[in-house]
Design a protein around this motif. Structure first.
Motif, PDB file in Angstrom:
ATOM      1  N   GLU A   1       0.837  -1.206   0.000  1.00 45.67           N
ATOM      2  CA  GLU A   1       0.000   0.000   0.000  1.00 45.67           C
ATOM      3  C   GLU A   1       0.871   1.254   0.000  1.00 45.67           C
ATOM      4  O   GLU A   1       0.585   2.216  -0.725  1.00 45.67           O
ATOM      5  CB  GLU A   1      -0.918   0.003   1.224  1.00 45.67           C
ATOM      6  CG  GLU A   1      -2.076  -0.980   1.124  1.00 45.67           C
ATOM      7  CD  GLU A   1      -2.896  -1.028   2.402  1.00 45.67           C
ATOM      8  OE1 GLU A   1      -2.409  -0.516   3.430  1.00 45.67           O
ATOM      9  OE2 GLU A   1      -4.007  -1.585   2.370  1.00 45.67           O
ATOM     10  N   ALA A   2       1.914   1.255   0.832  1.00 44.98           N
ATOM     11  CA  ALA A   2       2.801   2.414   0.901  1.00 44.98           C
ATOM     12  C   ALA A   2       3.514   2.637  -0.429  1.00 44.98           C
ATOM     13  O   ALA A   2       3.649   3.774  -0.898  1.00 44.98           O
ATOM     14  CB  ALA A   2       3.811   2.231   2.029  1.00 44.98           C
TER      15      ALA A   2
ATOM     16  N   LEU B   1       4.271   5.545  -5.585  1.00 40.33           N
ATOM     17  CA  LEU B   1       4.363   5.531  -7.046  1.00 40.33           C
ATOM     18  C   LEU B   1       3.252   6.369  -7.676  1.00 40.33           C
ATOM     19  O   LEU B   1       3.479   7.045  -8.686  1.00 40.33           O
ATOM     20  CB  LEU B   1       4.301   4.089  -7.555  1.00 40.33           C
ATOM     21  CG  LEU B   1       5.540   3.246  -7.243  1.00 40.33           C
ATOM     22  CD1 LEU B   1       5.264   1.769  -7.491  1.00 40.33           C
ATOM     23  CD2 LEU B   1       6.735   3.722  -8.087  1.00 40.33           C
ATOM     24  N   THR B   2       2.070   6.326  -7.091  1.00 37.02           N
ATOM     25  CA  THR B   2       0.972   7.144  -7.615  1.00 37.02           C
ATOM     26  C   THR B   2       1.319   8.622  -7.518  1.00 37.02           C
ATOM     27  O   THR B   2       1.069   9.402  -8.445  1.00 37.02           O
ATOM     28  CB  THR B   2      -0.328   6.852  -6.831  1.00 37.02           C
ATOM     29  OG1 THR B   2      -0.643   5.460  -6.955  1.00 37.02           O
ATOM     30  CG2 THR B   2      -1.487   7.672  -7.366  1.00 37.02           C
TER      31      THR B   2
ATOM     32  N   ILE C   1       5.328  13.566 -12.298  1.00 34.66           N
ATOM     33  CA  ILE C   1       5.838  13.521 -13.678  1.00 34.66           C
ATOM     34  C   ILE C   1       4.829  14.144 -14.636  1.00 34.66           C
ATOM     35  O   ILE C   1       5.173  14.916 -15.534  1.00 34.66           O
ATOM     36  CB  ILE C   1       6.161  12.070 -14.076  1.00 34.66           C
ATOM     37  CG1 ILE C   1       7.311  11.529 -13.214  1.00 34.66           C
ATOM     38  CG2 ILE C   1       6.522  11.982 -15.553  1.00 34.66           C
ATOM     39  CD1 ILE C   1       7.563  10.044 -13.403  1.00 34.66           C
ATOM     40  N   ASP C   2       3.537  13.808 -14.426  1.00 34.35           N
ATOM     41  CA  ASP C   2       2.492  14.378 -15.287  1.00 34.35           C
ATOM     42  C   ASP C   2       2.448  15.897 -15.160  1.00 34.35           C
ATOM     43  O   ASP C   2       2.233  16.615 -16.148  1.00 34.35           O
ATOM     44  CB  ASP C   2       1.132  13.788 -14.918  1.00 34.35           C
ATOM     45  CG  ASP C   2       0.992  12.345 -15.364  1.00 34.35           C
ATOM     46  OD1 ASP C   2       1.801  11.899 -16.198  1.00 34.35           O
ATOM     47  OD2 ASP C   2       0.072  11.657 -14.871  1.00 34.35           O
ATOM     48  N   ARG C   3       2.661  16.406 -13.940  1.00 32.03           N
ATOM     49  CA  ARG C   3       2.666  17.846 -13.736  1.00 32.03           C
ATOM     50  C   ARG C   3       3.850  18.493 -14.476  1.00 32.03           C
ATOM     51  O   ARG C   3       3.714  19.569 -15.069  1.00 32.03           O
ATOM     52  CB  ARG C   3       2.730  18.157 -12.236  1.00 32.03           C
ATOM     53  CG  ARG C   3       2.511  19.634 -11.916  1.00 32.03           C
ATOM     54  CD  ARG C   3       2.146  19.866 -10.452  1.00 32.03           C
ATOM     55  NE  ARG C   3       3.147  19.355  -9.536  1.00 32.03           N
ATOM     56  CZ  ARG C   3       2.980  18.315  -8.743  1.00 32.03           C
ATOM     57  NH1 ARG C   3       1.827  17.657  -8.745  1.00 32.03           N
ATOM     58  NH2 ARG C   3       3.940  17.920  -7.933  1.00 32.03           N
ATOM     59  N   ALA C   4       4.993  17.822 -14.447  1.00 36.54           N
ATOM     60  CA  ALA C   4       6.168  18.346 -15.149  1.00 36.54           C
ATOM     61  C   ALA C   4       5.954  18.358 -16.658  1.00 36.54           C
ATOM     62  O   ALA C   4       6.444  19.244 -17.359  1.00 36.54           O
ATOM     63  CB  ALA C   4       7.398  17.512 -14.793  1.00 36.54           C
TER      64      ALA C   4
ATOM     65  N   ALA D   1       7.652   4.072 -13.865  1.00 36.05           N
ATOM     66  CA  ALA D   1       6.768   4.181 -12.696  1.00 36.05           C
ATOM     67  C   ALA D   1       5.466   3.422 -12.919  1.00 36.05           C
ATOM     68  O   ALA D   1       4.934   2.788 -11.990  1.00 36.05           O
ATOM     69  CB  ALA D   1       6.474   5.652 -12.400  1.00 36.05           C
ATOM     70  N   ASP D   2       4.924   3.469 -14.127  1.00 38.51           N
ATOM     71  CA  ASP D   2       3.697   2.719 -14.437  1.00 38.51           C
ATOM     72  C   ASP D   2       3.902   1.222 -14.247  1.00 38.51           C
ATOM     73  O   ASP D   2       3.051   0.534 -13.668  1.00 38.51           O
ATOM     74  CB  ASP D   2       3.268   2.992 -15.886  1.00 38.51           C
ATOM     75  CG  ASP D   2       2.483   4.282 -16.010  1.00 38.51           C
ATOM     76  OD1 ASP D   2       1.886   4.702 -15.002  1.00 38.51           O
ATOM     77  OD2 ASP D   2       2.459   4.862 -17.108  1.00 38.51           O
ATOM     78  N   ARG D   3       5.044   0.708 -14.744  1.00 38.97           N
ATOM     79  CA  ARG D   3       5.318  -0.731 -14.609  1.00 38.97           C
ATOM     80  C   ARG D   3       5.518  -1.100 -13.137  1.00 38.97           C
ATOM     81  O   ARG D   3       5.046  -2.154 -12.678  1.00 38.97           O
ATOM     82  CB  ARG D   3       6.540  -1.109 -15.447  1.00 38.97           C
ATOM     83  CG  ARG D   3       6.276  -1.076 -16.946  1.00 38.97           C
ATOM     84  CD  ARG D   3       7.434  -1.655 -17.730  1.00 38.97           C
ATOM     85  NE  ARG D   3       8.645  -0.845 -17.635  1.00 38.97           N
ATOM     86  CZ  ARG D   3       8.895   0.204 -18.423  1.00 38.97           C
ATOM     87  NH1 ARG D   3       8.026   0.562 -19.350  1.00 38.97           N
ATOM     88  NH2 ARG D   3      10.023   0.885 -18.296  1.00 38.97           N
TER      89      ARG D   3
END
Length: 623
Positions: A558-559, A564-565, A571-574, A600-602
């Motif tokens: 969970e942590a 990662l989320t 990354i999306d913000r960048a 990160a997705d993997r």
């Protein structure tokens, strides 16, 4: 039938009830629920006629007799038995008139009415109600002034039940009751032959007694058929429908806005654009379901200690040289879940204080590791909070030497983040104060958590959050509670404290309920032999050991998933707005950011798979 017509109440400049409207069925049993501070008690006072609404009205049959417990407990030299008998005002008046020897015709009318209201069995009925609420024969005839406020409130409840009103209004009636009296009350209300409106946070009472749920939220009331579980299902369906409708409305609004933007300037389409602009203005927004971020309990995990945490051998405990409990043999291991049963006054709190170290054994022995840390919660701690201080000030005093971020982290575990950590305790609700007390007693990650009536002032949702947190907690738990759902959901061992002893109860909580209601004999130890108990303990210890690693794997996954989320969001913000990104990402080329996002997705997919596998294994071990 009871009807509330557009009832509005404003208190202190705040709207508590906002055109609340509902019609309650005749002889219905209605559970009035809502979050703490929603206005349940305010609505109850309006129904009872003790508070006038700013607008709107409450209508009920003129002949209906209404019963409502006053806020002040009865007092004086009168006895509980006398107080309860006097609650039936009509009976008392007729009895006085009968003693005055009226003329024969009137005397016949009096006798006829006394028979109709079952007056001649009144003494037996009053005694039965008092016994059910914990008053034995001797206690029924002691002066009221010899009792605490909680016990005198029980007398007030007994008097209300005895008076048999046509509309019975109960505002959290189990707050002053123990588990045994709560069970009795639930059974009594099941057979009550009139309309009941009860404010309660007891899930079992709401499932077993009521046939309608009146939900108060945002000043509005909605009536749902069925008990609490039925309400939860219907509520979830309604929220899903609202979410779907909100999405459809948003799409329609965007379509209309686009049309207006494209066609307002054209003479040929201006009229149609104006029409759509008016449609936009008339469109009432569908409210988004609001989740409460304060429904948070997260007990810090203690460092492991070897079992047992506490071992009592033939221990006796009491006060001023007088034992309350004797010959106690009890062992607590890490991750044990224990509930103490028994009527108030039998010694549950005394045993809890012995386990916590507040009392020493008068005889026998108590063994506990020197490193054992205990968190002990009582209602007194809630009452003793300084109303002029903030949660941050309370925690800072207790966590001397800790840096501010550590103090705020502990408060954040219990929902006190940001501005909430700096509000005055005096302005907090009872539930918030209880949550703060729990945060304070667990600041040093105790190995043993002892909770004495932790659910008072907590609404149903908050109680459920507490149960979930206890089930995730890695230490041992001892709980004293009148909330049967909490005991069933968080305890796997029962100890009956009764007649000066504390003995393991072999049966289930249902078996204990049957014994309280006279449906079966109590059986503290049953027919299990010592060998069987030893085998049970070994099996329980093995199960705890097997599940400990799995629980850690679930928490770790969970942590990692949360980390990662958050990283993917960074990354999306960048990629979309480099100016708001952190320094290390802001200057990376887009190709590097896309590569990092793929990694990160993997990793997130792998972490979620580990969480799912560990969760399924944990469920299998716990089944």
């Amino acid at each position: 039938m009871l009807t509330m017509n557009a009832v509005t109440v404003r208190l202190g400049g705040r709207t508590i009830l906002d055109s609340a409207t509902a019609t309650l069925p005749p002889r219905g049993r209605i559970g009035l629920i809502g979050r703490n501070g929603a206005g349940k008690s305010t609505l109850m006072k309006v129904i009872a006629g003790t508070l006038d609404p700013d607008s709107g009205s409450v209508e009920m049959p003129k002949s209906a007799r209404l019963g409502y417990v006053a806020q002040e407990a009865p007092a004086g030299q009168g006895t509980p038995f006398q107080t309860v008998l006097a609650a039936d005002v009509e009976r008392a008046a007729l009895m006085v008139e009968e003693e005055g020897h009226p003329e024969p015709h009137r005397l016949a009318e009096i006798h006829e009415r006394l028979i109709a209201i079952d007056a001649y069995t009144a003494a037996a009925r009053a005694s039965r109600i008092l016994v059910g609420l914990g008053f034995d024969e001797a206690a029924q005839h002691r002066p009221l002034d010899s009792y605490s406020g909680g016990w005198r409130m029980r007398v007030a409840l007994a008097a209300l039940l005895f008076s048999q009103p046509d509309l019975l209004l109960l505002d959290e009636p189990s707050n002053h009751l123990d588990l045994e009296a709560t069970m009795w009350l639930e059974n009594f209300l099941k057979t009550y032959r009139a309309t009941i409106v009860v404010i309660s946070h007891e899930r079992d009472l709401l499932n077993n007694v009521v046939d309608y749920i009146l939900h108060l939220e945002g000043g509005k009331i909605t009536l749902y058929p069925g008990g609490y579980d039925d309400f939860e299902r219907q509520r979830a369906e309604r929220l899903a429908q609202l979410a779907s409708a909100r999405e459809a409305q948003a799409a329609q609004r965007a379509k209309l806005q686009d049309y207006v933007a494209r066609n307002s300037a054209r003479a040929s389409t201006a009229k149609q654009a104006q029409s759509r602009q008016k449609a936009l203005a008339r469109m009432q927004p569908i409210a988004e379901a609001v989740s409460d971020p304060t429904l948070i309990f997260n007990f810090p995990s203690p460092q492991a200690l070897k079992p047992p945490l506490v071992q009592l051998d033939q221990a006796s405990v009491g006060y001023d040289g007088k034992p309350i409990l004797q010959h106690i043999d009890l062992r607590l291991d890490p991750d044990d879940r224990l509930a103490l049963l028994g009527r108030n006054g039998n010694g549950k709190t005394t045993l809890a204080r012995l386990l916590s170290g507040q009392l020493a054994p008068m005889e026998g022995t108590k063994h506990a590791p020197g490193k054992l840390r205990v968190g002990y919660f009582t209602q007194y701690q809630v009452e003793e909070l300084d109303s002029d201080d903030t949660p941050l000030e309370h925690m800072s005093r207790l966590m001397r030497g800790a840096n501010p971020s550590q103090v705020r982290a502990q408060l954040g575990r219990f929902g006190f983040s940001g501005a909430m950590a700096e509000q005055k305790v005096g302005k907090m609700s009872g539930g918030e104060k209880a949550r703060l007390a729990l945060a304070l007693i667990t600041r040093d990650a105790p190995h043993l958590l002892i909770l004495d009536e932790p659910t008072n002032h907590l609404d149903v949702d908050t109680r459920e959050a507490l149960v979930q947190a206890l089930n995730d907690y890695d230490g041992a738990v001892v709980v004293v509670s009148h909330d049967r759902h909490m005991i069933e959901a968080s305890a796997d061992r029962l100890v009956l404290v009764d007649a000066g002893r504390a003995l393991e109860f072999a049966g289930s909580l249902d078996d204990y309920t049957d014994s309280i209601l006279g449906k079966g004999p109590p059986s503290p130890e049953g027919s299990r032999s010592k060998a069987n108990k030893k085998d049970d303990r070994k099996a329980a210890a093995a199960a705890r050991e097997a599940s400990a690693g799995l629980r850690k794997a679930v928490k770790d996954a969970e942590a990692e998933t949360a980390r990662l989320t958050a990283r993917i969001a960074e990354i999306d913000r960048a990629l979309t707005d480099p100016r708001s990104a952190n320094a290390s990402d802001a200057h990376r080329p887009a190709s590097d950011l896309m590569r990092l996002r793929g990694e990160a997705d993997r990793a997130l997919e792998s972490s979620e798979a580990r969480w799912l596998a560990a969760s399924e294994s944990l469920d299998a071990v716990s089944a």
